[in-house]
Scaffold this motif. Structure first.
Motif, PDB file in Angstrom:
ATOM      1  N   PHE A 162      39.048  46.368  46.674  1.00  0.00           N
ATOM      2  CA  PHE A 162      40.478  46.227  46.402  1.00  0.00           C
ATOM      3  C   PHE A 162      40.796  44.863  45.779  1.00  0.00           C
ATOM      4  N   ARG A 163      40.181  43.795  46.314  1.00  0.00           N
ATOM      5  CA  ARG A 163      40.422  42.453  45.751  1.00  0.00           C
ATOM      6  C   ARG A 163      39.944  42.364  44.308  1.00  0.00           C
ATOM      7  N   ASP A 164      38.775  42.974  44.019  1.00  0.00           N
ATOM      8  CA  ASP A 164      38.270  42.972  42.642  1.00  0.00           C
ATOM      9  C   ASP A 164      39.206  43.736  41.717  1.00  0.00           C
ATOM     10  N   ASP A 165      39.750  44.842  42.210  1.00  0.00           N
ATOM     11  CA  ASP A 165      40.670  45.634  41.395  1.00  0.00           C
ATOM     12  C   ASP A 165      41.956  44.861  41.114  1.00  0.00           C
ATOM     13  N   LEU A 166      42.449  44.133  42.117  1.00  0.00           N
ATOM     14  CA  LEU A 166      43.615  43.266  41.892  1.00  0.00           C
ATOM     15  C   LEU A 166      43.272  42.141  40.922  1.00  0.00           C
TER      16      LEU A 166
END
Length: 196
Positions: A162-166
């Protein structure tokens, strides 16, 4: 002299992009082939209730693993990995398209007059792609979690990216800001030409 060194840099970047394009193209070809030919998929999962094993000086919590399952659902085939630890189709498609646009952009740069609206538009396209990819990846992550829970009630999808996608969305925003600055430079360059 400066345009000669810029030409060398542009040639070096083109070579790296061509090599990357070939590599990402093979990855895309492989993942696309798996989408159509393989119905076995993998997902990182975690147990909803972690199992704990007591050891002499610590505790071992076994709450993560890999769920392997079969599905003929088209969306499952696009979202899930077909080979554990390997790229999924969405990631492969994004990297290939981004690499293509980067190569086209670099090929279109004239060292004597690098500021053009065409280059600015291509930079904007790259920024938009990063934002779209981040949003699609977040949607795919939530789909993965809900789909895993539908398959097996004791586990949930381990959506750790999720952090990478953000971060992809943030990178896209920064690239759009860069494209805006680039457009301003194009405007100033055109005004200078008119005044001269």
């Amino acid at each position: 002299m400066k345009s000669i060194s810029i030409n060398y840099w542009l040639k070096a970047i083109k070579i790296v992009l061509w090599i990357s394009l070939i590599g990402f193209g093979l990855t895309l070809f492989n993942t696309a082939g798996l989408v159509f030919t393989n119905n076995k998929m993998f997902a990182d999962v975690r147990l909803k209730n972690a199992e704990t094993t007591s050891l002499a000086q610590a505790e071992l919590k076994t709450n993560r693993g890999v769920l392997a399952f079969k599905s003929d659902n088209v969306l499952d085939r696009l979202v899930f990995q077909h080979v554990y630890g390997y790229h999924d189709f969405i990631q492969s498609f994004f990297t290939f398209i981004t690499c293509c646009i980067l190569l086209i952009t670099i090929k279109g740069i004239d060292p004597n007059s690098p500021f053009t609206l065409t280059i600015a538009k291509r930079i904007s396209i790259i920024g938009s792609l990063y934002i779209i990819y981040g949003l699609v990846s977040i949607g795919a992550g939530f789909y993965l979690v809900s789909r895993v829970e539908a398959i097996m009630k004791q586990v949930t999808g381990d959506y750790t990216s999720f952090r990478d996608d953000l971060s992809n969305i943030k990178v896209g925003i920064f690239i759009l800001i860069f494209a805006f600055i680039y457009k301003i430079c194009v405007t100033y360059q055109e005004e200078n030409r008119l005044t001269v």
